[in-house]
Design a protein around this motif. Structure first.
Motif, PDB file in Angstrom:
ATOM      1  N   VAL A   1      -5.927  -1.358   9.350  1.00 45.03           N
ATOM      2  CA  VAL A   1      -5.095  -1.020   8.189  1.00 45.03           C
ATOM      3  C   VAL A   1      -5.746  -1.659   6.973  1.00 45.03           C
ATOM      4  CG1 VAL A   1      -2.863  -1.319   7.058  1.00 45.03           C
ATOM      5  CG2 VAL A   1      -2.963  -0.871   9.504  1.00 45.03           C
TER       6      VAL A   1
ATOM      7  N   THR B   1       1.807 -10.494  10.530  1.00 44.36           N
ATOM      8  CA  THR B   1       0.473  -9.947  10.347  1.00 44.36           C
ATOM      9  C   THR B   1      -0.490 -10.986   9.822  1.00 44.36           C
ATOM     10  OG1 THR B   1       1.542  -7.882   9.749  1.00 44.36           O
ATOM     11  CG2 THR B   1      -0.798  -8.066   9.275  1.00 44.36           C
TER      12      THR B   1
ATOM     13  N   VAL C   1      -5.520   3.916   7.023  1.00 43.97           N
ATOM     14  CA  VAL C   1      -5.676   3.527   8.421  1.00 43.97           C
ATOM     15  C   VAL C   1      -6.893   4.237   9.001  1.00 43.97           C
ATOM     16  CG1 VAL C   1      -4.575   3.391  10.681  1.00 43.97           C
ATOM     17  CG2 VAL C   1      -3.167   3.341   8.614  1.00 43.97           C
TER      18      VAL C   1
ATOM     19  N   LEU D   1      -1.518   2.383   1.694  1.00 48.22           N
ATOM     20  CA  LEU D   1      -2.316   1.898   2.816  1.00 48.22           C
ATOM     21  C   LEU D   1      -3.274   2.985   3.264  1.00 48.22           C
ATOM     22  CD1 LEU D   1       0.436   0.325   5.162  1.00 48.22           C
ATOM     23  CD2 LEU D   1      -0.918  -0.858   3.422  1.00 48.22           C
TER      24      LEU D   1
ATOM     25  N   TRP E   1      -5.567  -2.302   2.612  1.00 50.49           N
ATOM     26  CA  TRP E   1      -4.760  -2.273   1.394  1.00 50.49           C
ATOM     27  C   TRP E   1      -5.529  -2.980   0.298  1.00 50.49           C
ATOM     28  CZ3 TRP E   1      -3.927  -5.256   5.629  1.00 50.49           C
ATOM     29  CH2 TRP E   1      -3.842  -6.632   5.471  1.00 50.49           C
TER      30      TRP E   1
ATOM     31  N   ILE F   1       0.109   7.075   2.688  1.00 54.20           N
ATOM     32  CA  ILE F   1      -0.843   6.462   3.618  1.00 54.20           C
ATOM     33  C   ILE F   1      -2.028   7.392   3.806  1.00 54.20           C
ATOM     34  CG2 ILE F   1      -1.168   5.463   5.907  1.00 54.20           C
ATOM     35  CD1 ILE F   1       1.847   5.169   6.132  1.00 54.20           C
TER      36      ILE F   1
ATOM     37  N   GLN G   1      -8.109  -6.053   5.047  1.00 54.51           N
ATOM     38  CA  GLN G   1      -8.001  -5.204   6.223  1.00 54.51           C
ATOM     39  C   GLN G   1      -7.480  -6.006   7.393  1.00 54.51           C
ATOM     40  OE1 GLN G   1     -11.820  -4.168   8.219  1.00 54.51           O
ATOM     41  NE2 GLN G   1     -12.771  -5.017   6.373  1.00 54.51           N
TER      42      GLN G   1
ATOM     43  N   ASN H   1       4.663  -3.146   0.034  1.00 55.58           N
ATOM     44  CA  ASN H   1       3.400  -2.993   0.749  1.00 55.58           C
ATOM     45  C   ASN H   1       3.345  -3.953   1.934  1.00 55.58           C
ATOM     46  OD1 ASN H   1       0.379  -3.473   1.254  1.00 55.58           O
ATOM     47  ND2 ASN H   1       0.313  -1.796  -0.210  1.00 55.58           N
ATOM     48  N   GLN H   2       3.783  -5.175   1.722  1.00 59.44           N
ATOM     49  CA  GLN H   2       3.809  -6.154   2.807  1.00 59.44           C
ATOM     50  C   GLN H   2       4.691  -5.669   3.951  1.00 59.44           C
ATOM     51  OE1 GLN H   2       5.167  -9.715   0.770  1.00 59.44           O
ATOM     52  NE2 GLN H   2       3.097 -10.567   0.759  1.00 59.44           N
TER      53      GLN H   2
ATOM     54  N   ARG I   1       2.949  -2.602   5.916  1.00 64.08           N
ATOM     55  CA  ARG I   1       1.824  -2.957   6.786  1.00 64.08           C
ATOM     56  C   ARG I   1       2.278  -3.861   7.936  1.00 64.08           C
ATOM     57  NH1 ARG I   1       0.158  -5.947   1.692  1.00 64.08           N
ATOM     58  NH2 ARG I   1       0.144  -8.178   2.184  1.00 64.08           N
TER      59      ARG I   1
END
Length: 316
Positions: A275, A308, A151, A149, A277, A101, A163, A287-288, A291
């Motif tokens: 955030v 999300t 941030v 990711l 990606w 990250i 984002q 990844n899902q 985040r």
């Protein structure tokens, strides 16, 4: 023989014939006609210069070359299949994956304690690496998958990136308890005349706040400039300096360093922390999951289901 000369579908037919030994059964399992299977076998025979299978009363019997090729081809097809389907196998409780990250040191101070504590309970084998999100290689790192990711406030991540807003943060004045300005409210004049420690962090939201203060014509008595936030708490606890810092960071410093923060006397805009990606990994399950976890832990605006909501890639 070069790989470009071989249709991998022929190897799928070959592997299934090794298992079932009958053209009719292979055709049914692969959803093709029997002539199509026979044609595929004939093409492979011409490529390899061998009969590969001989018709007998017991079905299609493999030749010695087929027996020799059976194990490595089955292994290769299995590896390809596993690679193409590994996304569906992500299990946070069992995976030993390492996620990277991009974040600043202030992000590490705010996000990592709670994130790591949560991971210890729900994903004990997952590891986290952090890299500075001000590096010029962040965009390339995320596009290549080396950084999962990022941030922060990162306007350089535009085309090809998604984002999601976590929260808006405001800035406050941080100082030691018992400081001469440790009271309910301070004026712009008192703020300007005080001794300041300033964090010089180009390319971050904090740098934009410093610029906003300067645009308002407010001069600070800057006694110390440092490149990161790590030492700010230590410095303020033993000096008469003050600092302009994000409120969430200030709250993390109160108890450890016996500090106090006040409303900022300068009218400063709030900064959005997102955030980010890369679009290439928008549907990658690991990844899902990560985040979504960040959103569940840190977002001020979770919806009722806690999922999300996604924005389109910036710049598209």
């Amino acid at each position: 023989m070069e790989l470009k000369d071989i249709d991998l579908n022929l190897l799928v037919v070959f592997n299934q014939l090794l298992v079932d030994r009958r053209v009719s059964i292979v055709a049914e399992k692969l959803g093709q006609t029997q002539p199509a299977i026979s044609n595929a076998l004939n093409r492979l025979r011409r490529l390899l210069g061998d009969e590969l299978f001989l018709r007998t009363s017991k079905g299609m019997e493999p030749t010695s070359l087929s027996i020799q090729l059976a194990e490595p081809i089955a292994y290769a097809l299995s590896a390809i299949h596993s690679t193409l389907n590994q996304q569906a196998l992500f299990d946070p409780e069992r995976t030993s994956r390492t996620f990277t990250i991009g974040m600043t040191d202030i992000g590490e101070i705010y996000f990592l304690p709670r994130l790591m504590d949560t991971l210890a309970g729900i994903a004990p084998n997952i590891s986290i690496n952090t890299v500075r999100n001000t590096t010029i290689n962040l965009k390339d790192g995320m596009e290549s998958g080396h950084v999962d990711l990022a941030v922060g406030l990162l306007p350089q991540l535009k085309t090809g990136f998604f984002q999601q807003r976590l929260f808006e943060q405001k800035y406050v004045c941080l100082m030691r308890r018992g400081h001469a300005l440790d009271k309910k409210k301070i004026s712009v004049e008192e703020f300007s005349e005080a001794e300041h420690v300033m964090v010089v962090a180009p390319g971050t939201g904090h740098a934009k706040l410093d610029e906003a203060i300067e645009r308002k014509g407010i001069r600070r008595n800057i006694r110390l400039s440092v490149p990161h936030f790590v030492a700010v708490g230590h410095i303020l606890s033993t000096t008469n300096m003050i600092a302009t810092v994000p409120e969430r960071y200030a709250r993390q410093c109160l108890a450890p360093f016996n500090l106090r923060f006040l409303e900022h006397p300068v009218d400063l805009p709030e900064t959005g922390i997102n955030v980010f990606w890369h679009a290439k990994f928008h549907k990658e399950p690991g990844n899902q999951w990560l985040r979504r976890l960040m959103f569940d832990l840190f977002s001020d605006k979770k919806n009722a289901a806690g999922s999300t909501p996604m924005q389109e890639p910036a710049g598209r």
